[in-house]
Scaffold this motif. Structure first.
Motif: not given
Length: 484
Positions: A339-363
């Protein structure tokens, strides 16, 4: 006699050289001793426990219902003012998606009832001041930055824009053309496509997943902007964070005077309903003729007010938020070179949260990278983390937290955000303590909030070049990209 003096001089030189050699040798020995104690990795360095109490601004409630957070800072002769407004695109009609963003943009560019757009720009340019306004998904923001000597004129312009925007028709027409052009070009960027489609699938019918179109932008009129502004911009719905070189009492009087004609409405804006929590595996693909793939995998997660917010934050840090030390980056990028870049994000909002993994790689490594992402998450879910990882993550987050308070403006802005979100008043004071209390067992418990087998996967790229078909992961839904 001469010979005797020469012998004495030679003797003294020998003594001096010997002393120097002894000093150098002692230094080298000390250096060797230090080298023996030098950690092999920055992670192994030991520091004394950090003691830090966040500084605080003062909360002031004006007679018209506007809340101020105010903090004097006499280091530089400047004034910084930020506002948060309870508004957002979640409140705009579905057939006029884009209204909130246009309202914020044209508030700044469209003049006021007493000043033309050019007059505002000329005055700000003359005093080297800046006023910015924008409206996002769940809030609006505005800011003013001027030198101390221009405080009065700066606050006057800022208040006038907030209360009496002119919404110049020509500026609105220009903003709509720019937005339509952006819509027509938004499928050019694979990352933008992936994030947009992930958001649309994540929020489903909730307004947070809504996307503006050429049709919705064309349907927006100046009257819509005026009505949107009238609905959300009133003093009880606005908070200000003020910092800089001023005297507290004097500044409060200036703000009161500037907004004295802004009267209470008694209207309270309720929060938009949070998105519905549902977890169902979804494999989605959008074609883009590029040599690399953008992968986004995630789901809704723990809200900011949930007791497990802090443990899940630490877990996410270990999984993918901590850069090269995270499990995702360490395995997929450093060990496998996928991968050129890979990681995860977590954003906790007041009433909900979002978790995601993001990755960019060769085809040609797309499916391999996806498999690794699934496996790394499942491994953490099954086996948890090590004590060493946990300790390092907690120390890193606590140390990083301090840099959230590098300026007086950031201090009062954070206090204002806490109030805006109705979080406990001592949220910042207890932040470090809550992180430090996270245990090994906490991480094992909150790993249940990871749903690799029930998550949304979006892949943007050229499927015929993938190493394996996406159908190996489940039934594939093909996303048709339209210019809309």
């Amino acid at each position: 006699m001469i010979v005797k003096r020469a012998i004495i001089s030679l003797y003294l030189i020998i003594i001096a050289v010997t002393v120097c050699l002894c000093v150098v040798a002692a230094g080298r020995l000390a250096s060797f001793a230090e080298d023996a104690n030098t950690p092999q990795h920055p992670r192994d360095m030991i520091f004394k426990p950090l003691v830090f109490s966040p500084p605080k601004g003062e909360r002031v409630l004006l007679n018209n219902g506007m809340v101020l957070y105010i903090l004097e800072d006499h280091e530089l002769p400047v004034l910084n003012l930020s506002a948060v407004i309870r508004t957002g695109s979640v409140y705009e009609p579905a057939d006029k998606a884009g209204l909130a963003e246009l309202t914020g943009g044209v508030m700044r560019t469209g003049g006021t009832r007493s000043m033309t757009p050019d007059e505002i720009n000329d005055q700000l340019e003359y005093i080297a001041g800046a006023v910015e306004i924008g409206i996002g998904s769940e809030s609006g923001s505005a800011s003013l930055s001027v030198m101390k000597k221009d405080t009065d004129i700066g606050i006057k312009i800022f208040a006038d824009i907030m209360m009496n925007p002119g919404f110049d028709q020509e500026k609105l027409d220009l903003a709509k053309k720019q937005e339509i052009e952006a819509i027509r070009r938004r499928n050019d960027n694979p990352d933008s496509i992936a994030f947009r489609e992930f958001r649309r699938l994540l929020y489903k019918d909730n307004p947070r997943g809504r996307v503006s179109t050429v049709k919705s932008i064309n349907a927006i009129t100046r009257k819509d902007l005026i009505e949107f502004h009238n609905r959300f911009f009133h003093p009880e719905n606005v908070m200000l964070a003020i910092s800089g070189d001023f005297q507290r009492d004097e500044m409060v009087k200036k703000v009161e005077k500037a907004f004295q004609n802004w009267e209470k409405t008694g209207v309270k804006i309720p929060r938009e309903l949070p998105p519905s929590y549902s977890f169902e595996k979804s494999i989605n693909y959008a074609f883009k003729d590029v040599p690399q793939s953008t992968i986004v995998l995630g789901h809704l997660s723990v809200r900011k007010t949930h007791p497990d917010y802090f443990p899940f934050k630490v877990l996410n840090f270990i999984l993918g938020e901590s850069g090269f030390n995270s499990r995702l980056t360490s395995e997929i990028r450093s060990n496998r070179g996928l991968a050129y870049s890979v990681g995860s994000i977590y954003r906790g909002d007041v009433e909900y949260g979002v978790f995601a993994v993001i990755c960019q790689t060769k085809s040609v490594t797309t499916s391999k990278a996806i498999s690794l992402i699934y496996n790394i998450i499942k491994d953490l879910k099954k086996n948890g983390v090590t004590e060493k990882e946990l300790q390092w993550a907690k120390e890193s987050i606590i140390n990083k937290f301090i840099f959230s308070f590098t300026s007086s403006a950031s201090i009062v802005n954070q206090q204002m955000s806490i109030d805006y979100d109705n979080l406990p008043e001592d949220f910042l004071e207890k932040y470090q303590e809550n992180i430090s209390r996270v245990t090994f067992e906490d991480i094992k418990r909150v790993a249940k909030y990871l749903y690799p087998d029930s998550s949304i996967l979006v892949v943007v790229g050229k499927s015929k070049d993938f190493d394996r078909p996406l159908s190996e992961f489940g039934k594939v839904h093909e996303i048709e990209l339209k210019d809309e």
